[in-house]
Design a protein around this motif. Structure first.
Motif, PDB file in Angstrom:
ATOM      1  N   PRO A 171       0.818  -1.214   0.000  1.00 52.13           N
ATOM      2  CA  PRO A 171       0.000   0.000   0.000  1.00 52.13           C
ATOM      3  C   PRO A 171       0.854   1.268   0.000  1.00 52.13           C
ATOM      4  N   VAL A 172       0.342   2.293  -0.619  1.00 54.22           N
ATOM      5  CA  VAL A 172       1.013   3.590  -0.652  1.00 54.22           C
ATOM      6  C   VAL A 172       0.156   4.641   0.053  1.00 54.22           C
ATOM      7  N   ALA A 173      -1.114   4.735  -0.335  1.00 55.96           N
ATOM      8  CA  ALA A 173      -2.023   5.706   0.280  1.00 55.96           C
ATOM      9  C   ALA A 173      -2.396   5.265   1.694  1.00 55.96           C
ATOM     10  N   ALA A 174      -2.689   6.239   2.542  1.00 53.63           N
ATOM     11  CA  ALA A 174      -3.033   5.963   3.937  1.00 53.63           C
ATOM     12  C   ALA A 174      -4.267   5.077   4.045  1.00 53.63           C
ATOM     13  N   LYS A 175      -5.241   5.293   3.165  1.00 56.35           N
ATOM     14  CA  LYS A 175      -6.477   4.493   3.208  1.00 56.35           C
ATOM     15  C   LYS A 175      -6.194   3.027   2.902  1.00 56.35           C
ATOM     16  N   ASP A 176      -5.218   2.779   2.038  1.00 58.52           N
ATOM     17  CA  ASP A 176      -4.862   1.401   1.709  1.00 58.52           C
ATOM     18  C   ASP A 176      -4.130   0.725   2.858  1.00 58.52           C
ATOM     19  N   LYS A 177      -3.288   1.497   3.558  1.00 56.11           N
ATOM     20  CA  LYS A 177      -2.540   0.935   4.689  1.00 56.11           C
ATOM     21  C   LYS A 177      -3.484   0.464   5.787  1.00 56.11           C
ATOM     22  N   LYS A 178      -4.634   1.104   5.903  1.00 57.56           N
ATOM     23  CA  LYS A 178      -5.607   0.719   6.929  1.00 57.56           C
ATOM     24  C   LYS A 178      -6.260  -0.623   6.615  1.00 57.56           C
ATOM     25  N   THR A 179      -6.341  -0.973   5.340  1.00 56.55           N
ATOM     26  CA  THR A 179      -7.004  -2.220   4.949  1.00 56.55           C
ATOM     27  C   THR A 179      -6.027  -3.300   4.533  1.00 56.55           C
ATOM     28  N   ALA A 180      -4.728  -2.977   4.451  1.00 55.38           N
ATOM     29  CA  ALA A 180      -3.735  -3.959   4.034  1.00 55.38           C
ATOM     30  C   ALA A 180      -3.532  -5.006   5.129  1.00 55.38           C
ATOM     31  N   GLY A 181      -3.274  -6.235   4.711  1.00 51.60           N
ATOM     32  CA  GLY A 181      -3.005  -7.306   5.667  1.00 51.60           C
ATOM     33  C   GLY A 181      -1.815  -8.118   5.228  1.00 51.60           C
ATOM     34  N   GLU A 182      -1.669  -9.297   5.791  1.00 50.65           N
ATOM     35  CA  GLU A 182      -0.549 -10.169   5.473  1.00 50.65           C
ATOM     36  C   GLU A 182      -0.456 -10.400   3.968  1.00 50.65           C
ATOM     37  N   ALA A 183       0.721 -10.125   3.414  1.00 49.05           N
ATOM     38  CA  ALA A 183       0.922 -10.325   1.976  1.00 49.05           C
ATOM     39  C   ALA A 183       1.052 -11.806   1.697  1.00 49.05           C
ATOM     40  N   SER A 184       0.279 -12.279   0.727  1.00 49.88           N
ATOM     41  CA  SER A 184       0.252 -13.714   0.467  1.00 49.88           C
ATOM     42  C   SER A 184       0.739 -14.073  -0.930  1.00 49.88           C
ATOM     43  N   GLY A 185       0.208 -13.402  -1.976  1.00 48.97           N
ATOM     44  CA  GLY A 185       0.557 -13.801  -3.332  1.00 48.97           C
ATOM     45  C   GLY A 185       0.679 -12.636  -4.281  1.00 48.97           C
ATOM     46  N   VAL A 186       1.353 -12.874  -5.401  1.00 51.49           N
ATOM     47  CA  VAL A 186       1.487 -11.872  -6.454  1.00 51.49           C
ATOM     48  C   VAL A 186       1.639 -12.593  -7.788  1.00 51.49           C
ATOM     49  N   ALA A 187       1.047 -12.017  -8.843  1.00 54.00           N
ATOM     50  CA  ALA A 187       1.147 -12.573 -10.198  1.00 54.00           C
ATOM     51  C   ALA A 187       0.929 -11.446 -11.193  1.00 54.00           C
ATOM     52  N   VAL A 188       1.344 -11.659 -12.438  1.00 53.87           N
ATOM     53  CA  VAL A 188       1.128 -10.662 -13.499  1.00 53.87           C
ATOM     54  C   VAL A 188       0.351 -11.316 -14.629  1.00 53.87           C
ATOM     55  N   ASP A 189      -0.486 -10.499 -15.312  1.00 55.92           N
ATOM     56  CA  ASP A 189      -1.258 -11.037 -16.428  1.00 55.92           C
ATOM     57  C   ASP A 189      -0.525 -10.823 -17.741  1.00 55.92           C
ATOM     58  N   SER A 190      -1.176 -11.101 -18.859  1.00 53.21           N
ATOM     59  CA  SER A 190      -0.533 -11.037 -20.165  1.00 53.21           C
ATOM     60  C   SER A 190      -0.156  -9.615 -20.566  1.00 53.21           C
ATOM     61  N   LYS A 191      -0.762  -8.614 -19.916  1.00 57.38           N
ATOM     62  CA  LYS A 191      -0.453  -7.211 -20.207  1.00 57.38           C
ATOM     63  C   LYS A 191       0.453  -6.595 -19.140  1.00 57.38           C
ATOM     64  N   ASP A 192       0.987  -7.416 -18.275  1.00 59.57           N
ATOM     65  CA  ASP A 192       1.870  -7.017 -17.179  1.00 59.57           C
ATOM     66  C   ASP A 192       1.158  -6.271 -16.060  1.00 59.57           C
ATOM     67  N   ASN A 193      -0.191  -6.270 -16.063  1.00 62.89           N
ATOM     68  CA  ASN A 193      -0.895  -5.772 -14.890  1.00 62.89           C
ATOM     69  C   ASN A 193      -0.589  -6.683 -13.714  1.00 62.89           C
ATOM     70  N   ILE A 194      -0.564  -6.123 -12.524  1.00 61.94           N
ATOM     71  CA  ILE A 194      -0.126  -6.847 -11.335  1.00 61.94           C
ATOM     72  C   ILE A 194      -1.326  -7.169 -10.459  1.00 61.94           C
ATOM     73  N   TYR A 195      -1.441  -8.428 -10.070  1.00 65.69           N
ATOM     74  CA  TYR A 195      -2.473  -8.855  -9.124  1.00 65.69           C
ATOM     75  C   TYR A 195      -1.786  -9.211  -7.806  1.00 65.69           C
ATOM     76  N   TYR A 196      -2.261  -8.592  -6.749  1.00 65.79           N
ATOM     77  CA  TYR A 196      -1.645  -8.744  -5.433  1.00 65.79           C
ATOM     78  C   TYR A 196      -2.698  -9.268  -4.458  1.00 65.79           C
ATOM     79  N   LEU A 197      -2.348 -10.315  -3.720  1.00 68.49           N
ATOM     80  CA  LEU A 197      -3.270 -10.969  -2.794  1.00 68.49           C
ATOM     81  C   LEU A 197      -2.813 -10.741  -1.355  1.00 68.49           C
ATOM     82  N   HIS A 198      -3.751 -10.277  -0.509  1.00 70.31           N
ATOM     83  CA  HIS A 198      -3.434 -10.104   0.907  1.00 70.31           C
ATOM     84  C   HIS A 198      -4.633 -10.547   1.748  1.00 70.31           C
ATOM     85  N   ARG A 199      -4.451 -10.592   3.076  1.00 72.08           N
ATOM     86  CA  ARG A 199      -5.495 -11.139   3.947  1.00 72.08           C
ATOM     87  C   ARG A 199      -6.284 -10.074   4.691  1.00 72.08           C
ATOM     88  N   ALA A 200      -6.094  -8.812   4.322  1.00 70.14           N
ATOM     89  CA  ALA A 200      -6.867  -7.713   4.908  1.00 70.14           C
ATOM     90  C   ALA A 200      -6.813  -7.779   6.435  1.00 70.14           C
TER      91      ALA A 200
END
Length: 361
Positions: A53-82
């Motif tokens: 997370p970068v923004a303060a609002k995201d830091k409030k909802t961020a949890g344990e980082a679990s997974g990460v992957a990229v799609d065919s266009k290099d967009n990033i998918y990030y998985l956390h446990r909130a």
């Protein structure tokens, strides 16, 4: 005389129980402790960025980082446990998937509210479908890129299964009556070009298991131990263009390699590798590993926390990282992904963030 008979009967009974416990305990694998010999600075070819997370609002909802992957266009998918943690038993009522734009790293979408209890592994297939494992629900879920549920894999537990698995945690040979379609805290999944998929099944099981595109069982490798082809917590899995499988065998502190039919090919366990948590094969054919160290293992100290890049022979090309929360440092790198340009993304469990090691132009 009767008293002596009772004593003898009791001793025989105790001996029988002890023998039974010994039989069920045979084959219990020990965790291997090791760490890379030195800390390596980040190569100048990479620029480090904390992208969520970068923004303060995201830091409030961020949890344990679990997974990460990229799609065919290099967009990033990030998985956390909130708001949840590992092994959570309640449905998480916050979004757990964050989709980041490939170029700007701005949040394009979030989803996952009300779907997971303890999300763990993340994979994106060749059609950009998103696959997520849940270790509390013991399921594999397949979603569209937008988060629409497309399919679910994994048998429901019968009433006795949880108790049987708890016993098997202590007595590894205790029978549970599991079939091939029943997962026990599945950690990760990789999807091959033909749509077949292989699951690392994981915390309570000790297997990798392959299914066809419709979820029909094909084969499994299911032995507890540290010999070739055996596992002690298969935690991450990936595949190359030939369908060869690379498994982060976490408690054995090694990467094991198999062909698409499950035949053992190789084992990489050099000290420089540390303890693999996550593994990803890049477009360049190299194998990228997140070494999560020993800090989750009370007897093993902190260990090394690093990124390791290997060639297809298991030889270390480069490695970098050190324990800490500053930019460029790592605390339990749990998963790793690489985009088409060679940029590396690391999901850090304890720092609860996604960090980028971007290749400089």
């Amino acid at each position: 005389m009767k008293h002596k008979k009772k004593i003898i009967t009791g001793l025989v009974l105790i001996g029988g129980i002890a023998s039974l416990l010994l039989f069920f305990s045979l084959g219990k694998a020990k965790t291997i402790y090791k760490e890379a010999p030195v800390t390596i600075d980040i190569p100048q070819m990479y620029q480090t960025n904390i992208v969520w997370p970068v923004a303060a609002k995201d830091k409030k909802t961020a949890g344990e980082a679990s997974g990460v992957a990229v799609d065919s266009k290099d967009n990033i998918y990030y998985l956390h446990r909130a708001t949840a943690t590992y092994g959570n038993d309640e449905v998480i009522n916050k979004d757990t998937v964050v989709v980041l734009d490939a170029q700007t790293k701005e949040v394009k979408d979030t989803w996952g509210k009300g779907l997971f209890k303890s999300p763990h592994g993340l994979e994106i297939d060749s059609e950009d479908n998103v696959w997520i494992t849940d270790i509390s629900q013991n399921k594999i879920y397949k979603f569209s890129p937008e988060g629409k549920l497309l399919d679910t894999f994994g048998s429901d537990y019968p009433f006795y299964m949880e108790a049987a698995l708890r016993i098997r945690n202590v007595l590894p040979k205790f029978p549970t009556g599991m079939d091939e379609y029943t997962f026990a805290r599945p950690t990760d999944v990789t999807v091959l070009k033909d749509g077949s998929f292989v699951v690392s099944d994981g915390y309570r099981n000790r297997r990798i298991v392959k299914f066809d595109q419709n979820g029909k069982f094909i084969w499994e490798k299911n032995l507890l131990g540290n010999k070739d082809g055996e596992f002690n917590l298969p935690h991450g899995i990936s595949h190359d263009e030939n369908g060869n499988l690379y498994v982060a065998d976490r408690n054995n502190a090694r990467i094991q390699v198999f062909d698409k039919d499950g035949n053992f090919l190789d084992s990489w366990n050099s000290k420089e590798l540390g303890r693999p948590f996550g593994v990803e094969v890049g477009d360049d054919g190299n194998v990228y590993v997140a070494d999560g160290g020993n800090s989750l293992y009370p007897e093993g100290g902190k260990g090394s926390h690093q990124v390791v890049v290997l060639n297809t022979k298991g030889e270390v090309i480069q490695r970098f990282g050190s324990w800490g929360e500053n930019k460029g440092q790592l605390k339990i790198p749990h998963d790793i992904a690489v985009n088409s340009k060679g940029d590396i993304y690391v999901a850090e469990l304890e720092n609860e963030r996604l960090q980028e090691f971007k290749k400089k132009d």
